[in-house]
Write an enzyme that holds these catalytic residues in place. Structure first.
Site, PDB file in Angstrom:
ATOM      1  N   HIS A  16      37.584  43.460  44.323  1.00 26.59           N
ATOM      2  CA  HIS A  16      36.962  42.484  43.419  1.00 26.59           C
ATOM      3  C   HIS A  16      35.620  42.060  43.968  1.00 26.59           C
ATOM      4  CE1 HIS A  16      37.893  39.092  46.124  1.00 26.59           C
ATOM      5  NE2 HIS A  16      38.986  39.790  46.393  1.00 26.59           N
ATOM      6  N   CYS A  17      34.891  41.325  43.154  1.00 22.64           N
ATOM      7  CA  CYS A  17      33.656  40.687  43.581  1.00 22.64           C
ATOM      8  C   CYS A  17      33.612  39.313  42.913  1.00 22.64           C
ATOM      9  CB  CYS A  17      32.432  41.540  43.242  1.00 22.64           C
ATOM     10  SG  CYS A  17      32.178  41.869  41.480  1.00 22.64           S
ATOM     11  N   THR A  18      32.554  38.598  43.091  1.00 17.44           N
ATOM     12  CA  THR A  18      32.491  37.213  42.618  1.00 17.44           C
ATOM     13  C   THR A  18      32.821  37.084  41.135  1.00 17.44           C
ATOM     14  OG1 THR A  18      30.864  36.706  44.307  1.00 17.44           O
ATOM     15  CG2 THR A  18      31.020  35.172  42.473  1.00 17.44           C
ATOM     16  N   ALA A  19      32.149  37.831  40.295  1.00 14.78           N
ATOM     17  CA  ALA A  19      32.383  37.731  38.851  1.00 14.78           C
ATOM     18  C   ALA A  19      33.263  38.856  38.318  1.00 14.78           C
ATOM     19  CB  ALA A  19      31.055  37.709  38.098  1.00 14.78           C
ATOM     20  N   THR A  24      32.465  45.337  41.369  1.00 15.54           N
ATOM     21  CA  THR A  24      33.751  45.824  40.867  1.00 15.54           C
ATOM     22  C   THR A  24      33.540  46.802  39.721  1.00 15.54           C
ATOM     23  OG1 THR A  24      34.802  43.759  41.524  1.00 15.54           O
ATOM     24  CG2 THR A  24      35.975  45.102  39.924  1.00 15.54           C
TER      25      THR A  24
END
Length: 126
Positions: A16-19, A24
């Site tokens: 995953h990543c922040t948003a 991602t």
């Protein structure tokens, strides 16, 4: 991520990543492409982020001053051009997606076969 996903004795892989759309999104697009998924399907799946992020983006915009709301629009969603630019960069830097897999990600044919064996279901097309 690719080698972990290919490990038959490994656990599930979560990335995953922040948003959940930029790093991602690229990781998912690269993974699907490595699996042989048609580019049109990869793009369609990538653009689905816009649908799933609608409520979140609405909330984010509500907290922005009107003067900057339009400036944030490109940051809140995904666009086909973003993914196209990523694939174009791979082509420019590596010459082909296959060379990106082998030289950039250092995956060999055994790694890719293991990845496909772990993640694909059904018989391969003749």
């Amino acid at each position: 991520m690719f080698t972990e996903a290919a490990d038959p004795d490994g656990e599930a892989v979560l990335y995953h990543c922040t948003a959940g759309k930029d790093r991602t999104g690229w990781a998912s697009a690269a993974l699907l492409t490595a699996l042989g998924v048609p580019r049109s399907t990869v793009v369609r799946d990538y653009l689905a982020s816009n649908r799933y992020l609608t409520a979140y983006n609405r909330q984010a915009r509500a907290h922005l001053p009107d003067a900057v709301e339009d400036a944030y629009e490109p940051l809140l969603g995904v666009r086909k051009t973003y993914l196209a630019a990523s694939f174009a960069r791979v082509e420019r830097d590596y010459g082909s997606f296959d060379h990106y897999l082998s030289s950039g990600l250092r995956l060999d044919s055994d790694d890719l076969a293991a990845l496909r064996g772990e993640l694909l279901v059904g018989e391969p097309d003749p």
